[in-house]
Design a protein around this motif. Structure first.
Motif, short mmCIF file in Angstrom:
data_model
loop_
_atom_site.label_atom_id
_atom_site.label_comp_id
_atom_site.label_asym_id
_atom_site.label_seq_id
_atom_site.Cartn_x
_atom_site.Cartn_y
_atom_site.Cartn_z
N ALA A 262 0.90 -1.17 0.00
CA ALA A 262 0.00 0.00 0.00
C ALA A 262 0.92 1.21 0.00
N ALA A 263 1.44 1.51 -1.17
CA ALA A 263 2.67 2.31 -1.26
C ALA A 263 2.47 3.81 -1.46
N ALA A 264 1.33 4.19 -2.00
CA ALA A 264 1.19 5.60 -2.42
C ALA A 264 0.87 6.52 -1.24
N PRO A 265 1.33 7.77 -1.25
CA PRO A 265 2.08 8.44 -2.32
C PRO A 265 3.58 8.14 -2.34
N GLY A 266 4.05 7.25 -1.48
CA GLY A 266 5.37 6.68 -1.78
C GLY A 266 6.52 7.06 -0.87
N GLY A 267 6.25 7.75 0.23
CA GLY A 267 7.36 8.16 1.11
C GLY A 267 8.22 6.98 1.53
N LYS A 268 7.56 5.88 1.90
CA LYS A 268 8.35 4.75 2.41
C LYS A 268 9.03 4.00 1.27
N ASP A 286 -0.60 -0.07 -5.16
CA ASP A 286 -1.65 0.67 -4.45
C ASP A 286 -2.93 0.56 -5.26
N LEU A 287 -4.05 0.67 -4.54
CA LEU A 287 -5.36 0.60 -5.22
C LEU A 287 -5.68 1.89 -5.96
N ARG A 291 -3.23 8.31 -6.48
CA ARG A 291 -2.13 8.37 -5.52
C ARG A 291 -0.85 7.74 -6.12
N HIS A 312 -2.97 -2.27 -7.71
CA HIS A 312 -3.02 -3.59 -7.11
C HIS A 312 -3.94 -3.58 -5.90
N ASP A 313 -4.73 -4.62 -5.73
CA ASP A 313 -5.58 -4.74 -4.55
C ASP A 313 -4.90 -5.67 -3.54
N ALA A 314 -4.49 -5.10 -2.41
CA ALA A 314 -3.71 -5.87 -1.44
C ALA A 314 -4.55 -6.90 -0.68
N ASP A 331 1.95 -0.97 4.90
CA ASP A 331 1.62 0.29 5.60
C ASP A 331 0.12 0.48 5.36
N MET A 366 -5.32 -8.14 4.42
CA MET A 366 -4.08 -7.71 3.75
C MET A 366 -2.87 -8.39 4.38
C1 LIG Z 1 -1.25 4.73 4.83
S1 LIG Z 1 -1.48 4.96 3.14
C2 LIG Z 1 0.07 4.48 2.49
C3 LIG Z 1 1.15 5.52 2.61
C4 LIG Z 1 2.43 5.08 1.93
N1 LIG Z 1 2.92 3.81 2.42
C5 LIG Z 1 3.54 6.11 2.08
O1 LIG Z 1 4.43 5.96 2.90
O2 LIG Z 1 3.49 7.11 1.36
C6 LIG Z 1 -2.46 3.60 2.72
C7 LIG Z 1 -2.63 3.38 1.24
O3 LIG Z 1 -3.41 2.20 1.07
C8 LIG Z 1 -4.07 2.31 -0.17
N2 LIG Z 1 -5.11 1.25 -0.21
C9 LIG Z 1 -6.35 1.24 0.33
N3 LIG Z 1 -6.97 0.08 0.08
C10 LIG Z 1 -6.08 -0.69 -0.60
C11 LIG Z 1 -6.11 -2.00 -1.16
N4 LIG Z 1 -7.19 -2.78 -1.02
N5 LIG Z 1 -5.04 -2.44 -1.82
C12 LIG Z 1 -3.93 -1.67 -1.97
N6 LIG Z 1 -3.84 -0.42 -1.47
C13 LIG Z 1 -4.89 0.06 -0.80
C14 LIG Z 1 -4.55 3.73 -0.18
O4 LIG Z 1 -4.82 4.15 -1.50
C15 LIG Z 1 -3.38 4.46 0.47
O5 LIG Z 1 -2.54 4.97 -0.52
#
Ligand SMILES: C[S@@+](CC[C@H](N)C(=O)[O-])C[C@H]1O[C@@H](n2cnc3c(N)ncnc32)[C@H](O)[C@@H]1O
Length: 436
Positions: A262-268, A286-287, A291, A312-314, A331, A366
């Motif tokens: 769940a990478a977006a917007p991608g800091g990690k 990311d879904l 983002r 991608h759906d986690a 994350d 997840m």
């Molecule tokens: C906490 S944020 C992630 C922040 C990111 N790791 C960073 O450091 O920038 C959670 C993310 O989960 C994504 N998300 C929500 N449901 C999801 C799913 N079913 N599969 C994948 N990503 C999902 C959201 O779009 C959001 O970008």
């Protein structure tokens, strides 16, 4: 005619509440578009965050001084009134009459027929302000704490059940204060002292944080960070210390294959790429397409070459990924209750505990999926930016009880709490290892 910071603040508040946008993003976009002085920027930021933070209390005040129910007020008029009441309650250096006059001016521009109404309500409030403030002083009761701190009762109830009364009051007090901002130096492009120097030329003063070599704390700035040369050249990213700590704990090293689920917007993801010296492979899934596009922007700006993005759906198992990653970062999407200082509107985003439990079901799904992707001997790092157990240790402990191949690793679980860990937001991190 150019709009004043107060006028723009009302616009920003309306966008956050009505369009459900995040306040930190809206505030940054507004500041980026304007060329305000430091004082004007401070005033704008104060009004937006303060009004959002005290929304329930301000609506309570408005309800007392208006015969027309708050719910029936025209949106823009309502936000002009709330932002003005916020200023009258909190900004000592601006006299009430100046705040009323400015509110009437803004209303004349946008809703001329409501200017008399706004004038009457705010004058009425100015007369009753001291009495109302006394009546709203907090007592021990849930009702009074909820009104005073502007939190739905159920959140305070849950926090008291978990942290106890006095620790909860500490958290509520801490969440009223604006947090510091942190940057992460991109070691692929520069050294921290080069970044410090470049920012200084642009009127931005930062200092290094002790425990993580890439981390810098913003001390003062004459110019918006995203307008600095260093930002445009990809020398840094804005990131919370908790997020940096999550990556630090996962400890990505050159050559590894890592899935950020769940990478977006991608800091990690980008911090991992930096630590991996742009080698190995990161899949950033990311879904949200929107983002992920932001993530791609950061990848380009920061000169990252080992990361591929994927919609991608986690929650759904992708069979070709099974047993194929050295490390998986989850994350997870969460209620974000640890980020209230940065996004006060989060307080009103969830209606009850049931919504957190629903979210925790997705997080469990997840985590089960993540466990399939990691190789034997590999590591999963599960993190959230929330502070109640349902989405944190409950998720992880239930997983560990069911999956005998997995165990907590090294430091195990970290509970970051802004009242205890200075400079951190509320954050939870669990490092889980799959046995060989
Ligand atoms: C906490 S944020 C992630 C922040 C990111 N790791 C960073 O450091 O920038 C959670 C993310 O989960 C994504 N998300 C929500 N449901 C999801 C799913 N079913 N599969 C994948 N990503 C999902 C959201 O779009 C959001 O970008």
């Amino acid at each position: 005619m150019k709009k004043t910071p107060r006028e723009k603040a009302v616009e920003a508040i309306q966008i956050v509440v009505e369009k459900k946008s995040f306040s930190n993003i809206v505030v940054n976009e507004f500041i980026h578009q304007e060329n305000w002085s430091k004082e004007d920027t401070k005033l704008f930021v104060n009004i937006v965050y303060g009004t959002l933070d005290q929304m329930m209390k301000l609506e309570g005040c408005l309800g007392v001084v208006s015969k027309r129910p708050v719910k029936k007020m025209q949106f823009q008029v309502k936000y002009i009134l709330l932002a003005s009441i916020y200023q009258m309650l909190n900004l000592d250096r601006i006299p009430d009459f100046a705040i009323v006059n400015e509110a009437v001016k803004i209303t004349k521009k946008t809703n001329p027929s409501a200017s008399g109404f706004v004038n009457g309500i705010l004058r009425n409030f100015a007369r009753q302000k001291d009495d109302l403030t006394k009546k709203m002083a907090p007592s021990q009761s849930l009702e009074s704490l909820s009104l005073h701190y502007s939190y739905p009762k159920w959140i305070i109830h849950e926090m008291i059940a978990y942290y106890g009364h006095s620790a909860t009051l500490n958290i509520l007090e801490t969440n009223k204060r604006r947090p510091d901002l942190f940057l992460r130096c991109n070691l692929l492009k520069c050294k921290p002292n080069e970044l410090i120097h470049s920012l200084e030329i642009d009127g931005i003063i930062v200092e290094q944080v002790q425990w993580i070599p890439e981390a810098l704390k913003l001390i003062e700035s004459e110019r918006h960070l995203t307008k600095s040369n260093a930002y445009l050249n990809g020398w840094f990213q804005i990131q919370s210390l908790g997020s940096m700590m999550a990556v630090d704990m996962l400890d990505p090293v050159p050559g590894e294959k890592i899935f950020d689920m769940a990478a977006a917007p991608g800091g990690k993801s980008i911090f991992m790429a930096e630590r991996m010296k742009n080698t190995g492979f990161i899949l950033a899934g990311d879904l949200s397409v929107k983002r992920l596009n932001q993530l791609k922007g950061h990848i380009n700006r920061m000169g990252i070459s080992n990361t591929t993005t994927k919609v991608h759906d986690a929650t759904i198992v992708e069979h070709s990924f099974i047993n194929s990653f050295d490390k998986v970062l989850l994350d997870a999407p969460c209620s974000s209750l640890g980020m209230i200082r940065r996004k006060p509107e989060i307080k009103y985003a969830h209606k009850n505990k049931g919504q957190l439990i629903k979210m925790s079901e997705v997080q469990k799904e997840m985590l089960r999926t993540a466990s399939k992707y990691v190789k034997p001997g590999g590591t999963i790092l599960y993190s959230t930016c929330t502070m109640l157990p349902y989405e944190n240790e409950d998720v992880v402990m239930e997983f560990l009880e069911k999956e005998s191949e997995f165990m907590l690793d090294g430091e195990g679980m970290k509970f970051l709490n802004p009242t205890i860990h200075e400079n951190f937001d509320g954050f939870y991190i669990a490092k889980i290892r799959r046995v060989e």
